[in-house]
Design a protein around this motif. Structure first.
Motif, PDB file in Angstrom:
ATOM      1  N   UNK A 694       0.836  -1.215   0.000  1.00 65.66           N
ATOM      2  CA  UNK A 694       0.000   0.000   0.000  1.00 65.66           C
ATOM      3  C   UNK A 694       0.863   1.255   0.000  1.00 65.66           C
ATOM      4  N   UNK A 695       1.963   1.208   0.759  1.00 67.62           N
ATOM      5  CA  UNK A 695       2.853   2.371   0.812  1.00 67.62           C
ATOM      6  C   UNK A 695       3.540   2.580  -0.536  1.00 67.62           C
ATOM      7  N   UNK A 696       3.920   1.469  -1.183  1.00 63.55           N
ATOM      8  CA  UNK A 696       4.546   1.589  -2.514  1.00 63.55           C
ATOM      9  C   UNK A 696       3.552   2.205  -3.506  1.00 63.55           C
ATOM     10  N   UNK A 716       3.543   6.020 -17.337  1.00 60.89           N
ATOM     11  CA  UNK A 716       3.064   4.648 -17.456  1.00 60.89           C
ATOM     12  C   UNK A 716       1.595   4.615 -17.052  1.00 60.89           C
ATOM     13  N   UNK A 717       0.729   4.820 -18.021  1.00 63.11           N
ATOM     14  CA  UNK A 717      -0.709   4.919 -17.726  1.00 63.11           C
ATOM     15  C   UNK A 717      -1.294   3.581 -17.279  1.00 63.11           C
ATOM     16  N   UNK A 718      -0.761   2.473 -17.791  1.00 63.05           N
ATOM     17  CA  UNK A 718      -1.300   1.159 -17.407  1.00 63.05           C
ATOM     18  C   UNK A 718      -1.008   0.869 -15.934  1.00 63.05           C
ATOM     19  N   UNK A 719       0.223   1.152 -15.499  1.00 64.20           N
ATOM     20  CA  UNK A 719       0.573   0.947 -14.087  1.00 64.20           C
ATOM     21  C   UNK A 719      -0.263   1.863 -13.199  1.00 64.20           C
ATOM     22  N   UNK A 720      -0.503   3.100 -13.681  1.00 64.63           N
ATOM     23  CA  UNK A 720      -1.334   4.043 -12.927  1.00 64.63           C
ATOM     24  C   UNK A 720      -2.761   3.502 -12.793  1.00 64.63           C
ATOM     25  N   UNK A 721      -3.286   2.930 -13.875  1.00 62.37           N
ATOM     26  CA  UNK A 721      -4.639   2.360 -13.846  1.00 62.37           C
ATOM     27  C   UNK A 721      -4.726   1.204 -12.851  1.00 62.37           C
ATOM     28  N   UNK A 722      -3.710   0.338 -12.831  1.00 65.53           N
ATOM     29  CA  UNK A 722      -3.717  -0.801 -11.893  1.00 65.53           C
ATOM     30  C   UNK A 722      -3.702  -0.311 -10.440  1.00 65.53           C
ATOM     31  N   UNK A 723      -2.909   0.717 -10.174  1.00 64.41           N
ATOM     32  CA  UNK A 723      -2.832   1.250  -8.811  1.00 64.41           C
ATOM     33  C   UNK A 723      -4.175   1.851  -8.393  1.00 64.41           C
ATOM     34  N   UNK A 724      -4.788   2.622  -9.301  1.00 66.48           N
ATOM     35  CA  UNK A 724      -6.069   3.236  -8.974  1.00 66.48           C
ATOM     36  C   UNK A 724      -7.153   2.174  -8.768  1.00 66.48           C
ATOM     37  N   UNK A 725      -7.041   1.081  -9.515  1.00 62.29           N
ATOM     38  CA  UNK A 725      -8.008  -0.014  -9.351  1.00 62.29           C
ATOM     39  C   UNK A 725      -7.888  -0.612  -7.951  1.00 62.29           C
ATOM     40  N   UNK A 729     -10.717  -0.621  -5.095  1.00 59.55           N
ATOM     41  CA  UNK A 729     -11.113  -1.913  -4.525  1.00 59.55           C
ATOM     42  C   UNK A 729     -11.076  -1.854  -3.009  1.00 59.55           C
ATOM     43  N   UNK A 730     -10.014  -1.238  -2.485  1.00 59.13           N
ATOM     44  CA  UNK A 730      -9.867  -1.145  -1.034  1.00 59.13           C
ATOM     45  C   UNK A 730     -10.884  -0.183  -0.442  1.00 59.13           C
ATOM     46  N   UNK A 731     -11.047   0.979  -1.080  1.00 60.83           N
ATOM     47  CA  UNK A 731     -11.959   2.003  -0.561  1.00 60.83           C
ATOM     48  C   UNK A 731     -13.414   1.539  -0.580  1.00 60.83           C
ATOM     49  N   UNK A 732     -13.796   0.755  -1.596  1.00 64.39           N
ATOM     50  CA  UNK A 732     -15.189   0.332  -1.747  1.00 64.39           C
ATOM     51  C   UNK A 732     -15.467  -1.034  -1.120  1.00 64.39           C
ATOM     52  N   UNK A 736     -13.410  -9.169  -4.664  1.00 62.95           N
ATOM     53  CA  UNK A 736     -12.968  -9.786  -5.919  1.00 62.95           C
ATOM     54  C   UNK A 736     -13.424  -8.931  -7.093  1.00 62.95           C
ATOM     55  N   UNK A 737     -12.610  -8.953  -8.139  1.00 59.69           N
ATOM     56  CA  UNK A 737     -12.943  -8.201  -9.358  1.00 59.69           C
ATOM     57  C   UNK A 737     -13.558  -9.101 -10.426  1.00 59.69           C
ATOM     58  N   UNK A 738     -13.927 -10.333  -9.998  1.00 61.18           N
ATOM     59  CA  UNK A 738     -14.569 -11.254 -10.948  1.00 61.18           C
ATOM     60  C   UNK A 738     -15.931 -10.697 -11.339  1.00 61.18           C
ATOM     61  N   UNK A 739     -16.270 -10.792 -12.602  1.00 61.57           N
ATOM     62  CA  UNK A 739     -17.524 -10.242 -13.105  1.00 61.57           C
ATOM     63  C   UNK A 739     -18.709 -11.084 -12.646  1.00 61.57           C
ATOM     64  N   UNK A 740     -19.825 -10.444 -12.453  1.00 62.55           N
ATOM     65  CA  UNK A 740     -21.057 -11.131 -12.122  1.00 62.55           C
ATOM     66  C   UNK A 740     -21.525 -11.929 -13.337  1.00 62.55           C
ATOM     67  N   UNK A 741     -22.223 -13.086 -13.108  1.00 64.87           N
ATOM     68  CA  UNK A 741     -22.708 -13.858 -14.262  1.00 64.87           C
ATOM     69  C   UNK A 741     -23.748 -13.072 -15.045  1.00 64.87           C
ATOM     70  N   UNK A 742     -23.860 -13.364 -16.358  1.00 66.05           N
ATOM     71  CA  UNK A 742     -24.844 -12.719 -17.216  1.00 66.05           C
ATOM     72  C   UNK A 742     -26.250 -13.078 -16.731  1.00 66.05           C
TER      73      UNK A 742
END
Length: 776
Positions: A694-696, A716-725, A729-732, A736-742
């Motif tokens: 988390x500190x990193x 590095x926008x991709x690394x930035x996106x992963x960090x924000x994700x 995830x932590x704030x909300x 798991x980031x697995x998608x809900x079934x259709x």
């Protein structure tokens, strides 16, 4: 009905080039009211042709043998409804006619069409694009051009009918009637017969020929009643003899009787109408630049501007009329245009041609001489030298020492002219002379609306040509100091958004302790005003100049100081504000450096080559960190400009700035990072210090934020996106980031579509109508 015109059987027929034909269509169908421009263009073309033959005649006198006079003659025929403009210029050969008058595409044709379509030009500006001849079709149903070139044995005629897509060329059946030159005959339209009116024609010819150096003659027609001289007959002689005999025989008579006899003897003479033709010269004034400037009115200067610039609808901002005396003598008039030339507006980088016309003893040598550097190529005018040789070619003249001296003087005079415009005083409307509004009782109504401040004429001009002055600061080192005084910038202290400040004004307003001129570069003013770098300067009321033009960054690389004051980019490292106790500042910096050494060391290892170093900031207020550039490296704005340029993908390394991460030692984010980072030196035997993920992530997000605050893009926008994700995830509280079934919704029966809203007609049926009432 008149017999339709038919060209001779031996005439060659040619199709107009597509762009020329398209332009002719526009001219023919033009609703442009001021058709007078055709005469201006034809006189201008004739004058150019005379200039060419006069210059060629200096080295090849034989070219002037067929016709020594260099002149323009204009004549009209009211009965035939024609107008003819004849010159004794260079003329055209058979091939010249074909290429110059229709089959060869000209760049000016395309540019004129584009300008018309973009609404940036009208018919009055046709001459600026080098296609003024075609304005003849504004007033003519048929145009005939007869021409004889000195190197051609025969005289040829070019003809075209208004609206046709072709023209014809044939040998002139009259033979060599011109000697040399060109004769343009316009067969006038019914709505253009005013141009065969002597009074109207003289007015126009005088107006458009005022500053042409060659004589222009207008053929005028006058009528007079003169007595008829009658021959004496035998009967008249016999009557005279009888009268003499009678007088000898008669006695003296009284005075009354003698007077009566004289009255009887006086006969009314017979009168007849005689038509005479004269050639009147319409441009008898000397060249304007040869006249005393105290005798020339502003209106005359503006009229001459319209001639040299070929921009009839504009005025000059200012001008300079001077006689240069010394080792080299010459006379000149230089003009500053009020708006950019056409090629500047259309994005061309080529200097406009015909800016300065070079005369030698009033003989036009060239209008393509490079008498001004590229950054002053917008200046128009004339230069007339008595010292240049006439009988040398253009290339030799371009390199002559005399030309080099003239160039230096012209540049100096041009800069002085711009400087004088910048110092011009603006006359404010006097409150006493302003008209006051009065109510019904006669009381003055006070106007509470704030008066708009009148913009200085130099500011209006600078908004058009400021970039050219900046290019001059880059290219013209000898005159850089003078040009720097002409620069204007937006700043953090200008009263209104459009306000501009000079470097001299900035220096006058500097703080007592201030030694440098502070600048910040960016894409727009709003962005710079909100920059984190401005926080400290706004707090201490220190003025900062805004560099919002792309050329500003390049200019600052060449212009390091002004009036002994160094330019300092506030986005670079080591920016010092010397209004505080220097000893206290040093002690404070030393303490912060020691305290935060573990964090700066860990962050440098974490970021690696992304930053050159991590330092303790002395200027940050509310921001936890910011990325600045090294003192001698490219700024964030310069990096953006270089990346945007073509082929920069091959030089990406060169365009990258040397980034420095400045951290705010007083910010809670920095304190928190210090608590979680590894110590500077680990104790022997202790387990290796492990930094939490988390500190990193927080450290990297701090870096991304610092990049954006500094004006840099996130690398590095991709690394930035992963960090924000991960943060989301932590704030909300998402495990798991697995998608809900259709979802699988049940099958539903199709419902009938909703009936359309019939409004007032709802409820009507066919039975309500009696179909017999409708006609079949």
């Amino acid at each position: 009905a008149a017999t339709p015109y038919q060209p001779p059987e031996n005439a060659e027929s040619f199709k107009f080039e597509a762009e020329v034909h398209r332009m002719l269509d526009i001219v023919v169908n033009s609703l442009y009211q001021n058709k007078d421009v055709f005469l201006r263009e034809l006189i201008s073309n004739a004058s150019d042709a005379l200039d060419k033959i006069r210059f060629l005649g200096i080295t090849k006198p034989e070219m002037l043998e067929d016709k020594a006079e260099l002149e323009i003659r204009i004549e009209y025929d009211a009965e035939e409804k024609t107008l003819t403009i004849r010159d004794s210029g260079i003329g055209m050969s058979h091939d010249d006619m074909i290429s110059n008058l229709g089959t060869v595409a000209r760049s000016g044709t395309t540019k004129f069409l584009e300008a018309l379509e973009d609404g940036m030009a009208d018919m009055a500006m046709i001459g600026q694009f080098g296609v003024g001849f075609y304005s003849s079709f504004l007033v003519a149903d048929r145009v005939s051009v007869a021409s004889k070139h000195p190197n051609s044995d025969k005289q040829y005629i070019w003809e075209s009918l208004n609206g046709q897509s072709e023209f014809v060329v044939f040998e002139d059946p009259r033979g060599n009637s011109l000697g040399r030159g060109t004769e343009i005959t316009l067969h006038l339209k019914e709505d253009a017969l005013e141009y065969a009116d002597p009074i109207r024609l003289k007015e126009l010819a005088t107006h458009y020929s005022e500053f042409v150096t060659h004589p222009i003659h207008l053929r005028t027609t006058s009528t007079a009643e003169v007595p008829v001289e009658e021959d004496e007959t035998e009967e008249d002689v016999k009557e005279d003899n009888d009268e003499e005999k009678k007088e000898d025989d008669e006695f003296e008579v009284s005075e009354e009787e003698d007077a009566d006899d004289e009255e009887k003897e006086v006969k009314e003479p017979k009168m007849e109408t005689v038509i005479t033709h004269n050639w009147d010269e319409v441009n008898t004034n000397p060249a304007i630049w040869a006249r005393d400037k105290d005798e020339i009115t502003d209106e005359e200067y503006q009229t001459f501007w319209k001639v040299v610039s070929k921009e009839a609808n504009t005025n000059a901002s200012t001008w300079s009329h001077f006689n240069a005396e010394g080792n080299i003598n010459f006379k000149s008039i230089l003009y500053l245009p009020e708006s950019q030339p056409q090629n500047f507006r259309f994005g061309s980088n080529e200097p406009p041609k015909g800016g300065l016309k070079l005369y030698v003893r009033k003989v036009l040598i060239s209008d393509e001489f490079e008498l001004m550097p590229a950054y002053l190529s917008f200046i128009k005018g004339v230069v007339d030298s008595e010292d240049l040789p006439l009988n040398v070619n253009r290339e030799t003249l371009q390199e002559s020492k005399i030309i080099q001296v003239i160039k230096k003087k012209l540049v100096r005079k041009a800069i002085e002219m711009v400087r004088n415009l910048s110092k011009q005083k603006v006359e404010e409307e006097d409150e006493d002379t302003a008209e006051a509004e009065v109510d019904a009782d006669g009381n003055v109504i006070e106007d509470s609306t704030p008066k708009e401040k009148k913009e200085h004429p130099y500011i209006s001009w600078y908004k058009e040509f400021g970039a050219s002055i900046k290019f001059g600061c880059i290219e013209d080192e000898p005159n850089r100091g003078k040009l720097a005084k002409l620069l204007r910038f937006h700043s953090s202290k200008t009263e209104e958004k459009e306000g501009l400040v000079s470097l001299e004004e900035y220096v006058e307003r500097m703080q007592d302790w201030q030694k440098d001129i502070y600048v910040i570069a960016g894409s727009d003013i709003e962005e710079l005003e909100k920059s984190q770098f401005m926080e400290k300067f706004n707090e201490k009321e220190i003025e900062v100049l805004y560099l919002v033009d792309p050329v500003d960054e390049y200019m600052m690389q060449h212009m390091r100081d002004f009036d002994g004051k160094k330019f300092v980019h506030i986005t670079s490292e080591n920016v010092k504000i010397n209004d505080e106790d220097e000893d206290l500042t040093k002690r404070r910096q030393k303490a912060y450096t020691k305290q935060l050494k573990p964090l700066t060391k860990w962050l440098k290892n974490l970021y690696g080559s992304n930053v050159m170093k991590v330092s303790i900031s002395k200027r940050l207020g509310s921001a936890p960190a910011i990325v600045s550039s090294s003192e001698y490296g490219s700024s964030a704005n310069m990096e953006r400009i270089m990346r945007a340029q073509a082929f920069q993908n091959q030089q990406d390394f060169m365009s990258r700035s040397m980034k420095i991460l400045e951290i705010n030692p007083r910010h809670p984010f920095i304190t928190k990072l210090l608590e979680g980072c590894p110590p500077e030196e680990e104790e022997e035997g202790a387990e290796p210090f492990k930094v939490s993920n988390d500190l990193i992530d927080s450290a990297w997000m701090l870096y991304d934020m610092a990049l954006l605050n500094g004006g840099f893009p996130i690398e590095n926008t991709q690394a930035h996106t992963r960090r924000m994700t991960r943060v989301l995830k932590s704030q909300m509280g998402v495990d798991s980031l697995a998608l809900e079934p259709e979802i699988d919704p049940p099958v539903e029966e199709e419902e009938a579509p909703d009936a359309p809203d019939m409004g007032d007609f709802e409820g009507l049926n066919m039975e309500d109508f009696d179909l017999d009432d409708f006609d079949a």
